[in-house]
Design a protein around this motif. Structure first.
Motif, PDB file in Angstrom:
ATOM      1  N   LYS A   1       0.495  -1.505   0.514  1.00  0.00           N
ATOM      2  CA  LYS A   1      -0.175  -0.188   0.291  1.00  0.00           C
ATOM      3  C   LYS A   1       0.938   1.205  -0.304  1.00  0.00           C
ATOM      4  O   LYS A   1       2.018   1.017   0.221  1.00  0.00           O
ATOM      5  N   PRO A   2       0.481   2.706  -0.119  1.00  0.00           N
ATOM      6  CA  PRO A   2       1.041   3.430  -0.395  1.00  0.00           C
ATOM      7  C   PRO A   2       1.325   4.013   1.163  1.00  0.00           C
ATOM      8  O   PRO A   2       0.248   3.485   1.976  1.00  0.00           O
ATOM      9  N   LEU A   3       2.263   4.471   1.374  1.00  0.00           N
ATOM     10  CA  LEU A   3       2.673   4.877   2.858  1.00  0.00           C
ATOM     11  C   LEU A   3       1.973   6.086   3.357  1.00  0.00           C
ATOM     12  O   LEU A   3       1.798   6.091   4.642  1.00  0.00           O
ATOM     13  N   THR A   4       1.283   6.682   2.425  1.00  0.00           N
ATOM     14  CA  THR A   4       0.258   7.576   3.361  1.00  0.00           C
ATOM     15  C   THR A   4      -0.975   6.969   3.603  1.00  0.00           C
ATOM     16  O   THR A   4      -1.606   7.489   4.841  1.00  0.00           O
ATOM     17  N   ALA A   5      -0.738   5.671   3.343  1.00  0.00           N
ATOM     18  CA  ALA A   5      -1.593   4.291   4.198  1.00  0.00           C
ATOM     19  C   ALA A   5      -1.671   5.029   6.113  1.00  0.00           C
ATOM     20  O   ALA A   5      -2.032   4.378   6.144  1.00  0.00           O
ATOM     21  N   VAL A   6      -0.409   4.831   6.321  1.00  0.00           N
ATOM     22  CA  VAL A   6      -0.177   5.220   7.707  1.00  0.00           C
ATOM     23  C   VAL A   6      -0.841   6.429   7.812  1.00  0.00           C
ATOM     24  O   VAL A   6      -0.998   6.400   9.303  1.00  0.00           O
ATOM     25  N   ASN A   7      -0.524   7.273   7.109  1.00  0.00           N
ATOM     26  CA  ASN A   7      -1.607   8.754   8.408  1.00  0.00           C
ATOM     27  C   ASN A   7      -2.568   8.619   9.050  1.00  0.00           C
ATOM     28  O   ASN A   7      -2.915   9.337  10.452  1.00  0.00           O
ATOM     29  N   GLY A   8      -3.745   7.456   8.386  1.00  0.00           N
ATOM     30  CA  GLY A   8      -5.183   7.181   9.253  1.00  0.00           C
ATOM     31  C   GLY A   8      -4.418   6.424  10.352  1.00  0.00           C
ATOM     32  O   GLY A   8      -6.175   5.973  11.044  1.00  0.00           O
ATOM     33  N   LEU A   9      -3.872   5.433  10.928  1.00  0.00           N
ATOM     34  CA  LEU A   9      -3.798   4.404  11.651  1.00  0.00           C
ATOM     35  C   LEU A   9      -2.878   5.720  12.853  1.00  0.00           C
ATOM     36  O   LEU A   9      -2.776   6.618  12.990  1.00  0.00           O
ATOM     37  N   HIS A  10      -3.559   4.998  14.132  1.00  0.00           N
ATOM     38  CA  HIS A  10      -3.868   5.491  15.738  1.00  0.00           C
ATOM     39  C   HIS A  10      -2.914   4.405  16.285  1.00  0.00           C
ATOM     40  O   HIS A  10      -3.585   3.091  16.480  1.00  0.00           O
ATOM     41  N   ILE A  11      -1.092   4.256  16.703  1.00  0.00           N
ATOM     42  CA  ILE A  11      -0.845   2.934  16.593  1.00  0.00           C
ATOM     43  C   ILE A  11      -0.091   3.940  18.282  1.00  0.00           C
ATOM     44  O   ILE A  11       0.565   4.974  18.028  1.00  0.00           O
ATOM     45  N   ASN A  12      -0.611   3.133  19.195  1.00  0.00           N
ATOM     46  CA  ASN A  12       0.046   3.222  20.042  1.00  0.00           C
ATOM     47  C   ASN A  12       1.649   2.880  20.723  1.00  0.00           C
ATOM     48  O   ASN A  12       1.979   1.786  20.285  1.00  0.00           O
ATOM     49  N   GLY A  13       2.581   3.659  20.846  1.00  0.00           N
ATOM     50  CA  GLY A  13       3.804   3.719  20.844  1.00  0.00           C
ATOM     51  C   GLY A  13       4.645   3.877  20.100  1.00  0.00           C
ATOM     52  O   GLY A  13       3.837   4.771  18.679  1.00  0.00           O
ATOM     53  N   PRO A  14       5.947   4.718  19.382  1.00  0.00           N
ATOM     54  CA  PRO A  14       6.419   4.805  18.585  1.00  0.00           C
ATOM     55  C   PRO A  14       6.520   4.245  17.365  1.00  0.00           C
ATOM     56  O   PRO A  14       6.245   3.298  17.570  1.00  0.00           O
ATOM     57  N   VAL A  15       6.360   5.197  16.204  1.00  0.00           N
ATOM     58  CA  VAL A  15       5.747   5.006  14.821  1.00  0.00           C
ATOM     59  C   VAL A  15       7.279   5.393  14.192  1.00  0.00           C
ATOM     60  O   VAL A  15       7.340   6.896  14.554  1.00  0.00           O
ATOM     61  N   ARG A  16       7.609   5.172  12.997  1.00  0.00           N
ATOM     62  CA  ARG A  16       8.289   5.525  12.446  1.00  0.00           C
ATOM     63  C   ARG A  16       8.484   5.282  10.089  1.00  0.00           C
ATOM     64  O   ARG A  16       8.698   4.379  10.425  1.00  0.00           O
ATOM     65  N   VAL A  17       8.125   6.597   9.542  1.00  0.00           N
ATOM     66  CA  VAL A  17       7.933   6.239   7.849  1.00  0.00           C
ATOM     67  C   VAL A  17       8.561   6.421   8.144  1.00  0.00           C
ATOM     68  O   VAL A  17       9.954   7.071   7.888  1.00  0.00           O
ATOM     69  N   ILE A  18       9.234   5.542   7.203  1.00  0.00           N
ATOM     70  CA  ILE A  18      10.737   6.364   6.060  1.00  0.00           C
ATOM     71  C   ILE A  18      10.485   5.744   4.474  1.00  0.00           C
ATOM     72  O   ILE A  18       9.778   4.614   3.840  1.00  0.00           O
ATOM     73  N   PRO A  19      10.403   7.028   4.220  1.00  0.00           N
ATOM     74  CA  PRO A  19      10.646   7.057   2.660  1.00  0.00           C
ATOM     75  C   PRO A  19      11.486   6.997   1.975  1.00  0.00           C
ATOM     76  O   PRO A  19      12.901   6.428   2.325  1.00  0.00           O
ATOM     77  N   TRP A  20      11.792   6.546   0.632  1.00  0.00           N
ATOM     78  CA  TRP A  20      12.738   5.801   0.307  1.00  0.00           C
ATOM     79  C   TRP A  20      14.209   7.248   0.060  1.00  0.00           C
ATOM     80  O   TRP A  20      14.095   7.867  -0.070  1.00  0.00           O
ATOM     81  N   HIS A  21      15.058   6.488   0.249  1.00  0.00           N
ATOM     82  CA  HIS A  21      16.850   7.801   0.574  1.00  0.00           C
ATOM     83  C   HIS A  21      16.577   8.110   2.031  1.00  0.00           C
ATOM     84  O   HIS A  21      16.404   9.638   1.575  1.00  0.00           O
ATOM     85  N   SER A  22      15.314   8.454   2.728  1.00  0.00           N
ATOM     86  CA  SER A  22      15.397   9.151   3.926  1.00  0.00           C
ATOM     87  C   SER A  22      16.646   8.905   5.084  1.00  0.00           C
ATOM     88  O   SER A  22      17.161   7.805   4.684  1.00  0.00           O
ATOM     89  N   ALA A  23      17.128  10.166   5.382  1.00  0.00           N
ATOM     90  CA  ALA A  23      17.770   9.806   6.498  1.00  0.00           C
ATOM     91  C   ALA A  23      17.891   9.100   7.548  1.00  0.00           C
ATOM     92  O   ALA A  23      16.523  10.138   8.031  1.00  0.00           O
ATOM     93  N   VAL A  24      17.816   8.133   8.340  1.00  0.00           N
ATOM     94  CA  VAL A  24      17.328   7.823   9.849  1.00  0.00           C
ATOM     95  C   VAL A  24      18.426   7.652  10.862  1.00  0.00           C
ATOM     96  O   VAL A  24      19.673   6.750   9.984  1.00  0.00           O
TER      97      VAL A  24
END
Length: 97
Positions: free
Chosen positions: A49-72
């Motif tokens: 699914k597209p990375l934007t699908a994560v935007n509507g999620l309610h997740i308890n705890g730390p979350v990290r969305v990592i796009p292509w070639h992102s510095a993490v």
């Protein structure tokens, strides 16, 4: 080999065969609790699914969305849920770390 030697060999083979562990099939695959501390197994349906699908999620705890070639950061946090995207902004992996 005499009769006793053959019988001992057969018994040894049966004993070894009895010691093997049964393997679980794909339908009864267990989730490794230690490597699933963040609940990544619950979000595997987001792969593809597209990375934007994560935007509507309610997740308890730390979350990290990592796009292509992102510095993490290289810190490893087993409680953090990671969504890894490819160059087309499609989720390719969901994992803890």
């Amino acid at each position: 080999m005499k009769g006793y030697g053959k019988a001992a060999l057969v018994m040894a083979l049966f004993t070894l065969a009895a010691c093997q562990h049964a393997q679980k099939g794909a339908d009864t695959a267990a989730v490794d609790v230690e490597n699933n501390r963040c609940g990544a197994a619950d979000y595997q349906n987001y792969v593809g699914k597209p990375l934007t699908a994560v935007n509507g999620l309610h997740i308890n705890g730390p979350v990290r969305v990592i796009p292509w070639h992102s510095a993490v950061t290289m810190d490893f946090n087993l409680n953090r849920l990671n969504f890894l995207g490819d160059k087309d902004d499609v989720i390719t992996s969901v994992y803890c770390g």
